[in-house]
Design an enzyme around this catalytic site. Structure first.
Site, PDB file in Angstrom:
ATOM      1  N   HIS A  87       0.858  -1.192   0.000  1.00 16.32           N
ATOM      2  CA  HIS A  87       0.000   0.000   0.000  1.00 16.32           C
ATOM      3  C   HIS A  87       0.893   1.240   0.000  1.00 16.32           C
ATOM      4  O   HIS A  87       1.701   1.438   0.916  1.00 16.32           O
ATOM      5  CB  HIS A  87      -0.921  -0.006   1.218  1.00 16.32           C
ATOM      6  N   GLU A 105       1.728   3.798   3.029  1.00 15.41           N
ATOM      7  CA  GLU A 105       2.193   3.277   4.316  1.00 15.41           C
ATOM      8  C   GLU A 105       3.720   3.350   4.371  1.00 15.41           C
ATOM      9  O   GLU A 105       4.428   2.343   4.402  1.00 15.41           O
ATOM     10  CB  GLU A 105       1.644   1.853   4.505  1.00 15.41           C
ATOM     11  N   ARG A 118      -3.189   4.718  -2.244  1.00 15.39           N
ATOM     12  CA  ARG A 118      -3.081   3.356  -1.669  1.00 15.39           C
ATOM     13  C   ARG A 118      -2.761   2.292  -2.724  1.00 15.39           C
ATOM     14  O   ARG A 118      -1.955   1.392  -2.501  1.00 15.39           O
ATOM     15  CB  ARG A 118      -4.422   3.020  -1.001  1.00 15.39           C
ATOM     16  N   HIS A 136       2.806  -3.654   6.724  1.00 11.37           N
ATOM     17  CA  HIS A 136       1.876  -2.552   6.418  1.00 11.37           C
ATOM     18  C   HIS A 136       1.907  -1.549   7.573  1.00 11.37           C
ATOM     19  O   HIS A 136       2.585  -1.737   8.572  1.00 11.37           O
ATOM     20  CB  HIS A 136       0.438  -3.078   6.363  1.00 11.37           C
ATOM     21  N   GLU A 138       0.900  -4.803  10.948  1.00  9.88           N
ATOM     22  CA  GLU A 138       0.489  -3.392  10.849  1.00  9.88           C
ATOM     23  C   GLU A 138       1.314  -2.625  11.872  1.00  9.88           C
ATOM     24  O   GLU A 138       1.079  -2.721  13.076  1.00  9.88           O
ATOM     25  CB  GLU A 138      -1.005  -3.227  11.159  1.00  9.88           C
TER      26      GLU A 138
HETATM   27  O1  0X9 Z   1      -6.921  -3.902   4.474  1.00 12.37           O
HETATM   28  C1  0X9 Z   1      -5.770  -4.321   4.347  1.00 12.37           C
HETATM   29  O2  0X9 Z   1      -5.327  -4.703   3.283  1.00 12.37           O
HETATM   30  C2  0X9 Z   1      -4.860  -4.366   5.573  1.00 12.37           C
HETATM   31  N1  0X9 Z   1      -4.978  -3.146   6.325  1.00 12.37           N
HETATM   32  S1  0X9 Z   1      -4.389  -1.730   5.729  1.00 12.37           S
HETATM   33  O3  0X9 Z   1      -4.819  -0.649   6.605  1.00 12.37           O
HETATM   34  N2  0X9 Z   1      -2.794  -1.762   5.821  1.00 12.37           N
HETATM   35  O4  0X9 Z   1      -4.811  -1.573   4.385  1.00 12.37           O
HETATM   36  C3  0X9 Z   1      -5.247  -5.530   6.490  1.00 12.37           C
HETATM   37  C4  0X9 Z   1      -5.089  -6.881   5.893  1.00 12.37           C
HETATM   38  C5  0X9 Z   1      -5.358  -7.955   6.893  1.00 12.37           C
HETATM   39  N3  0X9 Z   1      -5.577  -9.183   6.268  1.00 12.37           N
HETATM   40  C6  0X9 Z   1      -5.233 -10.409   6.641  1.00 12.37           C
HETATM   41  N4  0X9 Z   1      -4.440 -10.617   7.606  1.00 12.37           N
HETATM   42  N5  0X9 Z   1      -5.672 -11.377   5.942  1.00 12.37           N
HETATM   43 ZN    ZN Z   2      -1.769  -1.785   4.091  1.00 13.54          ZN
END
Ligand code: 0X9
Ligand code: ZN
Length: 417
Positions: free
Chosen positions: A176, A179, A231, A303, A378
């Protein structure tokens, strides 16, 4: 004359078509009833606001509003009885923050990165090649493929040799664009592994590492030059009705693709693309992971933000069969991270802790490539303040604490059968 125009474009953001965020505000909202949840989903689907993270039940979501949308947003939230509070009063002010001046101790002068600021694609690539030139016995760099706009997607192998059968760890960052702390933290860890090898040789001697520090280079550059909060990737969508650009690469991987928590609309921030692996960048990452998958025990995709150490699955609320082992290793890693400065991380499955999302890279790494310890990390922060706009003086602390977690992963991966 040409030089003058370029200079003007650098000093005058409007001329260079740089998105400005003066007066934009970010609100934290929490849905506590099913009705409120539905109202938030409707609001997101209206496409009028940038949701910095996805909606969850009883979990906070950050929504950015332009100055002329603020009253409308707060009215809507009040009418729906949704609790909210202002988190960022002026987004542009955070973007414009003066650059930090902290300096890292002595390091190779052959590259620009100093981890006291966020750096551009070219500097990150230079870092990779210069590190390989300085430490040829430990680092090799290759291009794993090209992004849509033709940027090389670099893959760094860090290894002290052997016959290619050591257990391996695969790490990527920057899927993304906005980030920025993710590639910054991962390059910090690469530097620590390599330049301080003598202090802790076991972290390279006992495992092989594969790093792709910036897997959405086009989006990353665009977030530096034009739209700070970009993003997705940058491939224009073919859909004739759409002028919207980009696919969410973390919805484009081919394991239970398009099964919820992603969008059919090319304008949506979670657009899953026209088909699984429709995007050059997700294909390049897929192939790089696949090439070493049989000995890779842990895949970590880095992320921000929110301080979560997430496991699959994104496509279902069901937990993987070996969730307990995944949780135990994550807990050990997080404990080491927290021990440095007290930074708290929550551990759990992406769907259970946050929201459903199908087509993320960690689901594919576990479900198809068979890599048992696949995680989405994250990084900082957790609010109340910065989100994607984490000040650069937090890069080194983030690097230091995350390195402690990575050490625990490496120690455990080394022992795995
Ligand atoms: O939504 C996303 O892609 C991720 N959060 S972000 O704020 N960095 O965009 C979270 C992905 C979590 N997914 C799994 N662990 N499967
Ligand atoms: Zn992300």
């Amino acid at each position: 004359m040409k030089k003058l125009v370029v200079l003007f474009a650098i000093v005058c953001p409007i001329f260079a078509n740089v998105q400005q965020y003066d007066g934009y505000q970010v609100y934290e909202v929490t849905a506590k009833t099913i009705h409120q949840l539905q109202d938030l989903i409707d609001l997101e689907q209206s496409g009028s606001y940038d949701f910095w993270n996805r909606i969850g039940f009883n979990a906070p979501t950050d929504i950015m509003a332009a100055p002329d949308q603020i009253n409308q947003l707060t009215d809507y939230l009040s009418k729906s009885n949704i609790e909210y509070r202002m988190k960022i009063s002026n987004v542009q002010q955070l973007i414009d923050r003066p650059k930090a001046s902290a300096k890292l101790g002595p390091h190779s002068p052959r590259y620009n990165l100093t981890w006291d600021n966020y750096y551009r694609y070219d500097d990150i690539v230079e870092f990779a090649y210069e590190l390989a030139a300085s430490y040829p016995q430990l680092v090799s760099v290759s291009s794993a493929g090209q992004s849509y706009e033709g940027r090389e997607m670099i893959l760094m192998k860090i290894s002290s040799g052997g016959d290619g059968t050591k257990n391996a760890i695969f790490v990527d960052a920057g899927i993304h664009a906005r980030e920025w702390i993710a590639p910054a933290t991962v390059t910090y860890i690469i530097r620590e592994l390599v330049e301080n090898y003598a202090a802790h040789p076991q972290y390279i001697d006992d495992v092989d590492w594969f790093f792709m520090p910036l897997i959405n280079p086009d989006g990353y550059e665009f977030s530096h030059t034009n739209v700070r909060l970009w993003r997705k990737n940058r491939r224009p969508n073919d859909d004739v009705n759409s002028t919207c650009i980009g696919t969410d690469l973390n919805r484009n991987f081919g394991y239970h693709w398009n099964e919820g928590g992603s969008s059919d609309s090319p304008c949506n921030e979670m657009y899953h693309g026209p088909e699984a692996f429709s995007e050059a960048e997700s294909r390049v990452v897929r192939d790089a992971i696949w090439a070493e998958a049989n000995r890779t025990k842990s895949y970590m995709t880095v992320h921000s933000y929110g301080q979560y150490w997430l496991t699959p699955w994104g496509y279902t609320a069901e937990l993987p069969d070996d969730y307990d082992q995944m949780y135990a290793l994550a807990a050990e890693a997080v404990a080491a991270l927290t021990a440095v400065y007290g930074t708290q991380y929550e551990i759990g499955s992406g769907t259970v802790l946050l929201y459903p999302n199908s087509g993320p890279s960690d689901d594919w790494a576990k479900g198809v490539a068979g890599i048992p310890y696949s995680y989405t990390i994250e990084l900082r922060d957790k609010g109340p303040v910065y989100g994607f706009l984490l000040p650069p003086d937090q890069i080194i602390p983030s690097g230091i604490e995350t390195w402690e977690a990575f050490k625990v992963i490496a120690e455990n991966v080394a022992k795995m059968p």
